[in-house]
Design a protein around this motif. Structure first.
Motif, mmCIF file in Angstrom:
data_model
loop_
_atom_site.group_PDB
_atom_site.id
_atom_site.type_symbol
_atom_site.label_atom_id
_atom_site.label_comp_id
_atom_site.label_asym_id
_atom_site.label_seq_id
_atom_site.Cartn_x
_atom_site.Cartn_y
_atom_site.Cartn_z
ATOM 1 N N LEU A 22 0.830 -1.197 0.000
ATOM 2 C CA LEU A 22 0.000 0.000 0.000
ATOM 3 C C LEU A 22 0.867 1.250 0.000
ATOM 4 O O LEU A 22 1.820 1.366 0.772
ATOM 5 C CB LEU A 22 -0.935 -0.001 1.214
ATOM 6 N N THR A 23 0.513 2.173 -0.846
ATOM 7 C CA THR A 23 1.124 3.503 -0.828
ATOM 8 C C THR A 23 0.008 4.513 -0.600
ATOM 9 O O THR A 23 -1.016 4.492 -1.288
ATOM 10 C CB THR A 23 1.851 3.826 -2.154
ATOM 11 N N ALA A 24 0.186 5.398 0.349
ATOM 12 C CA ALA A 24 -0.787 6.441 0.669
ATOM 13 C C ALA A 24 -0.023 7.717 0.972
ATOM 14 O O ALA A 24 0.977 7.689 1.707
ATOM 15 C CB ALA A 24 -1.671 6.026 1.846
ATOM 16 N N PHE A 25 -0.497 8.829 0.429
ATOM 17 C CA PHE A 25 0.263 10.068 0.557
ATOM 18 C C PHE A 25 -0.679 11.246 0.342
ATOM 19 O O PHE A 25 -1.722 11.148 -0.324
ATOM 20 C CB PHE A 25 1.405 10.103 -0.455
ATOM 21 N N ASN A 26 -0.303 12.381 0.919
ATOM 22 C CA ASN A 26 -1.039 13.622 0.710
ATOM 23 C C ASN A 26 -0.545 14.309 -0.551
ATOM 24 O O ASN A 26 0.640 14.214 -0.909
ATOM 25 C CB ASN A 26 -0.866 14.562 1.912
ATOM 26 N N ILE A 27 -1.441 15.030 -1.208
ATOM 27 C CA ILE A 27 -1.092 15.762 -2.428
ATOM 28 C C ILE A 27 -1.740 17.134 -2.387
ATOM 29 O O ILE A 27 -2.658 17.389 -1.599
ATOM 30 C CB ILE A 27 -1.550 14.997 -3.697
ATOM 31 N N GLU A 28 -1.243 17.999 -3.275
ATOM 32 C CA GLU A 28 -1.793 19.355 -3.411
ATOM 33 C C GLU A 28 -1.899 20.065 -2.060
ATOM 34 O O GLU A 28 -2.943 20.559 -1.666
ATOM 35 C CB GLU A 28 -3.162 19.312 -4.100
ATOM 36 N N PRO A 73 4.453 12.730 2.588
ATOM 37 C CA PRO A 73 4.263 11.409 3.200
ATOM 38 C C PRO A 73 3.287 11.455 4.369
ATOM 39 O O PRO A 73 3.121 12.472 5.041
ATOM 40 C CB PRO A 73 5.670 11.027 3.667
ATOM 41 N N ILE A 74 2.645 10.315 4.588
ATOM 42 C CA ILE A 74 1.771 10.111 5.743
ATOM 43 C C ILE A 74 2.487 9.181 6.711
ATOM 44 O O ILE A 74 3.063 8.172 6.303
ATOM 45 C CB ILE A 74 0.420 9.507 5.303
ATOM 46 N N ALA A 75 2.459 9.515 7.954
ATOM 47 C CA ALA A 75 3.161 8.706 8.957
ATOM 48 C C ALA A 75 2.647 7.264 8.923
ATOM 49 O O ALA A 75 1.445 7.021 8.981
ATOM 50 C CB ALA A 75 2.972 9.306 10.351
ATOM 51 N N GLY A 76 3.567 6.346 8.802
ATOM 52 C CA GLY A 76 3.229 4.939 8.798
ATOM 53 C C GLY A 76 2.914 4.361 7.436
ATOM 54 O O GLY A 76 2.723 3.147 7.314
ATOM 55 N N SER A 92 5.058 6.399 0.552
ATOM 56 C CA SER A 92 4.635 7.282 -0.541
ATOM 57 C C SER A 92 4.840 6.593 -1.875
ATOM 58 O O SER A 92 5.585 5.615 -1.991
ATOM 59 C CB SER A 92 5.420 8.589 -0.496
ATOM 60 N N MET A 93 4.187 7.119 -2.897
ATOM 61 C CA MET A 93 4.314 6.527 -4.224
ATOM 62 C C MET A 93 5.738 6.684 -4.755
ATOM 63 O O MET A 93 6.278 5.763 -5.381
ATOM 64 C CB MET A 93 3.318 7.169 -5.191
ATOM 65 N N SER A 94 6.345 7.825 -4.516
ATOM 66 C CA SER A 94 7.720 8.038 -4.981
ATOM 67 C C SER A 94 8.661 7.032 -4.345
ATOM 68 O O SER A 94 9.531 6.457 -5.019
ATOM 69 C CB SER A 94 8.178 9.461 -4.658
ATOM 70 N N ALA A 95 8.498 6.791 -3.053
ATOM 71 C CA ALA A 95 9.366 5.834 -2.371
ATOM 72 C C ALA A 95 9.139 4.427 -2.897
ATOM 73 O O ALA A 95 10.086 3.665 -3.110
ATOM 74 C CB ALA A 95 9.116 5.889 -0.867
#
Length: 451
Positions: free
Chosen positions: A169-175, A307-310, A313-316
Motif C-alpha cells: 500500500l502507498t498512501a500520501f497527501n497531495i496538493e 508522506p503520511i506517517a506509517g 509514498s508513491m515516490s518511495a
C-alpha cells in the motif's frame, strides 16, 4: 523616414480599407503552426467533482492497428450522434454515459479513458452499467494497462484501507494536503489496478489535474517496465558472447598462420553480428523505457507528494521497484556498448594479423613470380639464340641453292662452296640484328602499355 519607406513600397492594405488601420499584416504561416499551437491544448485537464469513477485502458498497437482503431472509433462516435476524430488526429473525446470517453493514440499504444458518475459515496462501489467497455467495445490490441480510479469526498467515516494489500500500500497527501491518494498497484478481481483519491478541499480543476497525473503515472510506469523484461531476455545472450569472447582472445594469443587467424576473425565477426542484432532490437525498447520513466518522475514531482506517517509514498515505492528496473536496462545497454568496443578491438587486431599474413603471402608469391620470370627470360634468350642459328641455317641453305643455280647457268666466277662459306657469317649477323630489332620493338611497346 517611415513615410518614405511606405511610399516607396506602394500603397498599403490599410489605405484601401480604413478598418485595417493599425492591425498587423498577415504573413505566410508555417504549415505546422496550427498543429503545434493545438498540441498544448489537445489534452486539457477536465474538471472533476466527487464522487467520480474513471476507467482507463491502454492497448499496445502498431501504426496499422492505430489506423484501424481510429476508423472504428470514428464509426463508434457517428453511431452515437457525434463527429469522429480527424484522419490524422491523435486525441478525441466523446460524451458517453453521463461522462466522457477519451481516445488517444500514442507511438506504441492506444488509450481509452472514461469518466462517469460513481455509484455512491463509498469507494470501489459496483461500476455503473452504462460504461462503454461492454460487448460493443472493440479492443485495438493487447491490453497492458487497466486502471480504475475513484474520486470521492473525504468523509470521516469512509473505510478504504481494507480494499488494498497492506504489504504494498502507498498512501500520501497531495496538493498541499488538500487530498489523499492511495493504491497498492495490484489488480483486483476485474483486472483493474485500483487508485483512490480522497478530496478534502481541491476544486474541480485541481481534481482533474490530479486524476490525469495518476493515470499517466500508472500508464507510463507499466510501459517503462517492459524494458526490464527485454533486458532479462538479453542477459543470457550477452553473458554467452562475453564468455566466447574470452575464449577467442585466449586462443588469439597462441594462434599463428593465415588460416587460423581467418577462422578466429570469422568467429569474432559472427559474435559481433549477434551482439549488434540484439542491440538493434532492444535500442527502441530501452529508449522508450527511459522516456516513460522520465515522464513518471515528472508527474510524481507535479503531484507534490507529502508522506503520511506509517505509510509509504508513491515516490518511495516506485524508486524501490521502478528505479532498479531502469538501472538494469541501463546496465544492459552499457554492457552491450562495452562488449561491442571489445569485439571491435579484437577484430581490428586479428584483421591486422590477417593483413600481415596476406602481405607476407603476396610477397612470397611475387618473389616466386620474379624467379619464374627470370627463368623464362633466360629460356627466351636461349630460344632466340637457337632461332638465330636455325634461321641462319635455312637462309644459308637457300643461298647455297642460289649459288649452285648460278653455276648451272654458267657463272663460274666463284665456286658455290666459297660463296656459301662467305655468306654464313653475313647471314648470321643479319639474322641476329633483325631478331634484336624485333625484341627491342616489342619491349618498347610493352613499356608504353605499362605507362
Amino acid at each position: 523616414m517611415t513615410k518614405d519607406i511606405i511610399a516607396d513600397g506602394g500603397a498599403s492594405e490599410a489605405d484601401s480599407d480604413p478598418s485595417l488601420a493599425g492591425r498587423p499584416p498577415k504573413f505566410e504561416t508555417h504549415p505546422l503552426r496550427e498543429v503545434v499551437l493545438g498540441e498544448v491544448h489537445a489534452r486539457p485537464f477536465r474538471p472533476f467533482t466527487a464522487p467520480r469513477v474513471v476507467l482507463h485502458y491502454a492497448f499496445t498497437t502498431n501504426s496499422e492497428e492505430l489506423q484501424r482503431d481510429r476508423a472504428w472509433f470514428a464509426e463508434f462516435c457517428v453511431s452515437h450522434g457525434a463527429p469522429g476524430p480527424a484522419p490524422n488526429a491523435r486525441f478525441h473525446a466523446l460524451g458517453f454515459g453521463g461522462g466522457t470517453l477519451s481516445w488517444e493514440g500514442h507511438t506504441e499504444f492506444t488509450t481509452y479513458t472514461w469518466d462517469g458518475p460513481a455509484g455512491g459515496e463509498n469507494p470501489f462501489a459496483p461500476l455503473p452499467t452504462n460504461h462503454p467497455f461492454g460487448t460493443a467495445f472493440r479492443a485495438p490490441g493487447q491490453m497492458l494497462v487497466a486502471m480504475r480510479l475513484d474520486l470521492v469526498n473525504a468523509d470521516a467515516g469512509i473505510e478504504w484501507r481494507h480494499h488494498y494489500d497492506s504489504t504494498s500500500l502507498t498512501a500520501f497527501n497531495i496538493e498541499n494536503k488538500t487530498a489523499l491518494a492511495a493504491t497498492d498497484f495490484r489488480p483486483d478481481g476485474d483486472g483493474f489496478t485500483r487508485f483512490l483519491v480522497l478530496n478534502e478541499s481541491m476544486n474541480a480543476v485541481q481534481c482533474g489535474a490530479v486524476v490525469q497525473r495518476l493515470l499517466e503515472i500508472e500508464t507510463y510506469r507499466t510501459f517503462a517496465l517492459l524494458g526490464l523484461f527485454e533486458a532479462n531476455k538479453l542477459l543470457p545472450e550477452i553473458s554467452a558472447i562475453e564468455a566466447e569472447l574470452v575464449d577467442l582472445t585466449n586462443r588469439m594469443q597462441g594462434s599463428s598462420g593465415l588460416e587460423a587467424n581467418k577462422t578466429l576473425l570469422d568467429q569474432l565477426s559472427r559474435l559481433a553480428a549477434s551482439l549488434e542484432a540484439g542491440a538493434a532490437a532492444s535500442s527502441y525498447r530501452f529508449g522508450a523505457s527511459r522516456a516513460y520513466y522520465e515522464i513518471v518522475v515528472a508527474r510524481l514531482k507535479a503531484l507534490a507528494e507529502e508522506p503520511i506517517a506509517g505509510d509509504l509514498s508513491m515516490s518511495a515505492f516506485l524508486s524501490r521497484r521502478l528505479g532498479p528496473a531502469m538501472r538494469t536496462c541501463q546496465a544492459v545497454e552499457d554492457r552491450q556498448a562495452m562488449l561491442s568496443r571489445k569485439l571491435a578491438r579484437a577484430s581490428t587486431l586479428l584483421r591486422t594479423r590477417v593483413d600481415v599474413d596476406l602481405e607476407q603471402q603476396n610477397r612470397s608469391l611475387l618473389e616466386s613470380m620474379n624467379r619464374r620470370a627470370r627463368l623464362q627470360l633466360r629460356l627466351q634468350q636461349t630460344v632466340e639464340g637457337l632461332s638465330v642459328a636455325a634461321v641462319s641455317y635455312y637462309v644459308v641453305g637457300l643461298f647455297s641453292y642460289l649459288a649452285k643455280g648460278a653455276k648451272g647457268l654458267g657463272v663460274h666466277a666463284v665456286s658455290p662452296g666459297v660463296m656459301t662459306g662467305v655468306a654464313v657469317p653475313v647471314v648470321v649477323l643479319v639474322i641476329w640484328w633483325v631478331v634484336r630489332r624485333i625484341r627491342a620493338h616489342h619491349e618498347e611497346k610493352g613499356d608504353g602499355a605499362a605507362d
